[in-house]
Scaffold this motif. Structure first.
Motif, PDB file in Angstrom:
ATOM      1  N   ILE A 179       0.925   6.391  -9.987  1.00  0.00           N
ATOM      2  CA  ILE A 179       0.290   5.056 -10.232  1.00  0.00           C
ATOM      3  C   ILE A 179       1.302   4.034 -10.000  1.00  0.00           C
ATOM      4  O   ILE A 179       1.969   3.976 -11.578  1.00  0.00           O
ATOM      5  CB  ILE A 179      -1.121   5.606 -11.307  1.00  0.00           C
ATOM      6  CG1 ILE A 179      -2.068   6.306  -9.917  1.00  0.00           C
ATOM      7  CG2 ILE A 179      -1.738   4.009 -10.896  1.00  0.00           C
ATOM      8  CD1 ILE A 179      -2.755   6.847 -11.236  1.00  0.00           C
ATOM      9  N   VAL A 180       1.331   2.668 -10.217  1.00  0.00           N
ATOM     10  CA  VAL A 180       2.163   1.861 -10.141  1.00  0.00           C
ATOM     11  C   VAL A 180       0.858   0.867 -11.028  1.00  0.00           C
ATOM     12  O   VAL A 180       0.029   0.693 -10.349  1.00  0.00           O
ATOM     13  CB  VAL A 180       2.508   1.051  -9.215  1.00  0.00           C
ATOM     14  CG1 VAL A 180       2.967  -0.539  -9.761  1.00  0.00           C
ATOM     15  CG2 VAL A 180       3.226   1.697  -8.489  1.00  0.00           C
ATOM     16  N   ASN A 181       1.065   0.612 -12.273  1.00  0.00           N
ATOM     17  CA  ASN A 181       0.251  -0.175 -13.759  1.00  0.00           C
ATOM     18  C   ASN A 181       0.663  -1.483 -13.039  1.00  0.00           C
ATOM     19  O   ASN A 181       1.697  -2.548 -13.149  1.00  0.00           O
ATOM     20  CB  ASN A 181       0.336   0.633 -14.328  1.00  0.00           C
ATOM     21  CG  ASN A 181      -0.065   1.687 -15.343  1.00  0.00           C
ATOM     22  OD1 ASN A 181      -0.904   1.980 -14.260  1.00  0.00           O
ATOM     23  ND2 ASN A 181       1.244   1.970 -15.340  1.00  0.00           N
ATOM     24  N   PRO A 182      -0.548  -2.445 -13.056  1.00  0.00           N
ATOM     25  CA  PRO A 182      -0.545  -3.963 -13.301  1.00  0.00           C
ATOM     26  C   PRO A 182       0.523  -4.087 -14.672  1.00  0.00           C
ATOM     27  O   PRO A 182      -0.282  -3.904 -15.324  1.00  0.00           O
ATOM     28  CB  PRO A 182      -1.914  -4.385 -13.063  1.00  0.00           C
ATOM     29  CG  PRO A 182      -2.637  -3.063 -14.066  1.00  0.00           C
ATOM     30  CD  PRO A 182      -2.423  -2.046 -13.383  1.00  0.00           C
ATOM     31  N   PRO A 226      -1.875   0.087  -4.619  1.00  0.00           N
ATOM     32  CA  PRO A 226      -1.039  -0.768  -4.173  1.00  0.00           C
ATOM     33  C   PRO A 226       0.476  -0.031  -5.027  1.00  0.00           C
ATOM     34  O   PRO A 226       0.904   0.456  -5.199  1.00  0.00           O
ATOM     35  CB  PRO A 226      -1.269  -1.683  -5.308  1.00  0.00           C
ATOM     36  CG  PRO A 226      -1.839  -1.050  -6.365  1.00  0.00           C
ATOM     37  CD  PRO A 226      -2.440   0.021  -5.626  1.00  0.00           C
ATOM     38  N   ALA A 227       1.535  -0.653  -3.735  1.00  0.00           N
ATOM     39  CA  ALA A 227       3.037  -0.016  -4.065  1.00  0.00           C
ATOM     40  C   ALA A 227       4.006  -1.348  -5.064  1.00  0.00           C
ATOM     41  O   ALA A 227       4.516  -0.911  -5.501  1.00  0.00           O
ATOM     42  CB  ALA A 227       4.029  -1.124  -2.900  1.00  0.00           C
ATOM     43  N   GLY A 228       2.580  -2.097  -5.726  1.00  0.00           N
ATOM     44  CA  GLY A 228       3.261  -3.100  -6.352  1.00  0.00           C
ATOM     45  C   GLY A 228       2.474  -4.384  -6.903  1.00  0.00           C
ATOM     46  O   GLY A 228       1.252  -4.110  -6.235  1.00  0.00           O
ATOM     47  N   TYR A 229       3.341  -5.008  -7.455  1.00  0.00           N
ATOM     48  CA  TYR A 229       2.231  -6.232  -7.394  1.00  0.00           C
ATOM     49  C   TYR A 229       2.772  -7.526  -7.605  1.00  0.00           C
ATOM     50  O   TYR A 229       4.238  -7.482  -7.820  1.00  0.00           O
ATOM     51  CB  TYR A 229       1.703  -6.656  -9.047  1.00  0.00           C
ATOM     52  CG  TYR A 229       0.758  -5.269  -9.990  1.00  0.00           C
ATOM     53  CD1 TYR A 229      -0.926  -5.633  -9.359  1.00  0.00           C
ATOM     54  CD2 TYR A 229       1.320  -3.944  -9.729  1.00  0.00           C
ATOM     55  CE1 TYR A 229      -1.870  -4.622  -9.050  1.00  0.00           C
ATOM     56  CE2 TYR A 229       0.039  -2.577 -10.272  1.00  0.00           C
ATOM     57  CZ  TYR A 229      -1.554  -3.057  -9.977  1.00  0.00           C
ATOM     58  OH  TYR A 229      -2.157  -2.415  -9.779  1.00  0.00           O
ATOM     59  N   LEU A 230       2.285  -8.858  -7.310  1.00  0.00           N
ATOM     60  CA  LEU A 230       2.593  -9.507  -6.836  1.00  0.00           C
ATOM     61  C   LEU A 230       2.351 -11.008  -7.817  1.00  0.00           C
ATOM     62  O   LEU A 230       1.250 -11.038  -7.771  1.00  0.00           O
ATOM     63  CB  LEU A 230       2.434 -10.560  -5.502  1.00  0.00           C
ATOM     64  CG  LEU A 230       2.708 -11.608  -4.894  1.00  0.00           C
ATOM     65  CD1 LEU A 230       4.409 -11.386  -4.622  1.00  0.00           C
ATOM     66  CD2 LEU A 230       2.364 -12.158  -3.838  1.00  0.00           C
ATOM     67  N   SER A 245       0.888  -0.742   0.202  1.00  0.00           N
ATOM     68  CA  SER A 245       0.096   0.141   0.102  1.00  0.00           C
ATOM     69  C   SER A 245       1.216   1.830  -0.449  1.00  0.00           C
ATOM     70  O   SER A 245       1.436   1.752   1.319  1.00  0.00           O
ATOM     71  CB  SER A 245      -1.297   0.129   0.974  1.00  0.00           C
ATOM     72  OG  SER A 245      -1.269   1.315   1.337  1.00  0.00           O
ATOM     73  N   LYS A 246       0.386   2.288  -0.619  1.00  0.00           N
ATOM     74  CA  LYS A 246       1.358   3.468  -0.655  1.00  0.00           C
ATOM     75  C   LYS A 246       1.038   4.244   0.025  1.00  0.00           C
ATOM     76  O   LYS A 246      -0.790   4.019   0.372  1.00  0.00           O
ATOM     77  CB  LYS A 246       1.354   3.849  -2.156  1.00  0.00           C
ATOM     78  CG  LYS A 246       2.341   3.298  -3.109  1.00  0.00           C
ATOM     79  CD  LYS A 246       2.046   3.986  -5.110  1.00  0.00           C
ATOM     80  CE  LYS A 246       3.238   4.622  -4.700  1.00  0.00           C
ATOM     81  NZ  LYS A 246       4.145   5.326  -6.042  1.00  0.00           N
TER      82      LYS A 246
END
Length: 129
Positions: free
Chosen positions: A111-114, A70-74, A64-65
Protein backbone atom coordinates in the motif's frame (compact mmCIF):
# COMPACT_ATOMS: atom_id res chain seq x y z
CA UNK A 1 -25.18 -6.46 -65.01
CA UNK A 2 -26.69 -6.92 -61.54
CA UNK A 3 -24.48 -9.95 -60.95
CA UNK A 4 -21.32 -7.97 -61.81
CA UNK A 5 -22.33 -5.11 -59.50
CA UNK A 6 -23.04 -7.55 -56.67
CA UNK A 7 -19.65 -9.25 -57.14
CA UNK A 8 -17.89 -5.86 -57.14
CA UNK A 9 -19.75 -4.83 -53.98
CA UNK A 10 -18.88 -8.09 -52.19
CA UNK A 11 -15.27 -7.76 -53.33
CA UNK A 12 -15.08 -4.25 -51.79
CA UNK A 13 -16.58 -5.49 -48.54
CA UNK A 14 -14.00 -8.28 -48.37
CA UNK A 15 -11.19 -5.80 -48.99
CA UNK A 16 -12.45 -3.55 -46.20
CA UNK A 17 -12.70 -6.46 -43.78
CA UNK A 18 -9.18 -7.58 -44.63
CA UNK A 19 -7.84 -4.07 -44.16
CA UNK A 20 -9.32 -3.85 -40.66
CA UNK A 21 -8.04 -7.29 -39.70
CA UNK A 22 -4.51 -6.52 -40.88
CA UNK A 23 -3.90 -3.66 -38.47
CA UNK A 24 -0.70 -3.99 -36.48
CA UNK A 25 -1.12 -5.36 -32.99
CA UNK A 26 -0.06 -2.95 -30.26
CA UNK A 27 2.61 -4.54 -28.10
CA UNK A 28 2.94 -4.28 -24.35
CA UNK A 29 6.05 -2.15 -24.87
CA UNK A 30 4.12 0.23 -27.14
CA UNK A 31 1.32 0.63 -24.60
CA UNK A 32 3.83 1.05 -21.78
CA UNK A 33 5.58 3.82 -23.74
CA UNK A 34 2.22 5.57 -24.33
CA UNK A 35 1.41 5.37 -20.61
CA UNK A 36 4.85 6.69 -19.73
CA UNK A 37 4.41 9.65 -22.10
CA UNK A 38 1.03 10.43 -20.56
CA UNK A 39 2.52 10.19 -17.06
CA UNK A 40 5.37 12.53 -17.98
CA UNK A 41 2.94 15.05 -19.50
CA UNK A 42 0.85 15.06 -16.31
CA UNK A 43 3.92 15.41 -14.10
CA UNK A 44 5.21 18.26 -16.30
CA UNK A 45 1.91 20.10 -15.84
CA UNK A 46 1.95 19.54 -12.08
CA UNK A 47 5.50 20.80 -11.74
CA UNK A 48 4.54 24.12 -13.35
CA UNK A 49 2.25 24.84 -10.42
CA UNK A 50 3.48 27.24 -7.79
CA UNK A 51 2.34 27.80 -4.25
CA UNK A 52 2.02 31.01 -2.32
CA UNK A 53 -0.47 32.78 -0.04
CA UNK A 54 -3.10 32.74 -2.80
CA UNK A 55 -2.89 29.07 -3.80
CA UNK A 56 -3.48 25.76 -2.10
CA UNK A 57 -1.33 22.65 -2.29
CA UNK A 58 -3.18 19.44 -3.11
CA UNK A 59 -2.52 15.83 -4.02
CA UNK A 60 -4.27 13.13 -6.01
CA UNK A 61 -3.86 9.35 -6.11
CA UNK A 62 -1.80 8.75 -9.26
CA UNK A 63 -1.67 5.67 -11.44
CA UNK A 64 -2.83 2.20 -10.58
CA UNK A 65 -1.09 -0.81 -9.08
CA UNK A 66 -2.08 -4.22 -10.46
CA UNK A 67 -3.23 -5.37 -7.01
CA UNK A 68 -5.27 -2.20 -6.58
CA UNK A 69 -4.71 1.21 -5.15
CA UNK A 70 -2.65 4.09 -6.48
CA UNK A 71 0.94 3.69 -7.64
CA UNK A 72 1.74 7.01 -5.95
CA UNK A 73 0.48 10.52 -5.35
CA UNK A 74 0.70 13.60 -7.54
CA UNK A 75 1.45 16.87 -5.77
CA UNK A 76 0.31 20.17 -7.32
CA UNK A 77 -1.14 23.54 -6.43
CA UNK A 78 -4.30 25.35 -7.43
CA UNK A 79 -2.25 27.80 -9.51
CA UNK A 80 -2.87 25.54 -12.54
CA UNK A 81 -6.07 24.34 -14.19
CA UNK A 82 -7.15 21.86 -11.50
CA UNK A 83 -10.07 20.49 -13.53
CA UNK A 84 -7.69 19.67 -16.37
CA UNK A 85 -5.15 17.90 -14.16
CA UNK A 86 -7.88 15.98 -12.34
CA UNK A 87 -9.30 14.81 -15.69
CA UNK A 88 -5.84 13.81 -16.97
CA UNK A 89 -5.09 11.90 -13.76
CA UNK A 90 -8.43 10.06 -13.96
CA UNK A 91 -7.77 9.18 -17.61
CA UNK A 92 -4.28 7.95 -16.69
CA UNK A 93 -5.71 5.77 -13.89
CA UNK A 94 -8.23 4.20 -16.25
CA UNK A 95 -5.54 3.51 -18.85
CA UNK A 96 -3.26 2.07 -16.14
CA UNK A 97 -6.06 -0.22 -14.92
CA UNK A 98 -6.74 -1.41 -18.47
CA UNK A 99 -3.03 -1.95 -19.11
CA UNK A 100 -2.58 -3.97 -15.90
CA UNK A 101 -5.60 -6.15 -16.68
CA UNK A 102 -4.85 -6.61 -20.38
CA UNK A 103 -1.28 -7.74 -19.80
CA UNK A 104 -1.96 -9.68 -16.56
CA UNK A 105 0.56 -7.69 -14.54
CA UNK A 106 1.42 -8.42 -10.94
CA UNK A 107 2.89 -6.21 -8.23
CA UNK A 108 4.09 -6.43 -4.65
CA UNK A 109 0.59 -5.38 -3.47
CA UNK A 110 2.11 -2.99 -0.95
CA UNK A 111 0.00 0.00 0.00
CA UNK A 112 1.33 3.40 -0.99
CA UNK A 113 0.43 5.81 1.79
CA UNK A 114 -0.71 9.33 0.97
CA UNK A 115 1.27 12.27 2.29
CA UNK A 116 0.52 13.19 5.90
CA UNK A 117 0.66 16.83 4.82
CA UNK A 118 1.85 19.10 2.04
CA UNK A 119 3.91 22.20 2.66
CA UNK A 120 4.84 25.14 0.45
CA UNK A 121 8.61 25.42 0.22
CA UNK A 122 10.31 27.87 -2.15
CA UNK A 123 7.03 28.29 -4.07
CA UNK A 124 6.74 24.53 -4.65
CA UNK A 125 4.37 22.09 -2.98
CA UNK A 126 6.29 19.38 -1.12
CA UNK A 127 4.80 16.19 0.28
CA UNK A 128 5.54 15.25 3.86
CA UNK A 129 5.38 11.55 4.76
Amino acid sequence: MKNTSLKAFLFLICLCLLAFNCEDEITQEDESAELNTLRLDIEALAITSICNEETECKYLPFGSKPCGGPAGYLIYSTSIDTEKIEMLVLNYKQKSDEFNTKWGLMSDCSIVNPPTSIICENNACVAVY
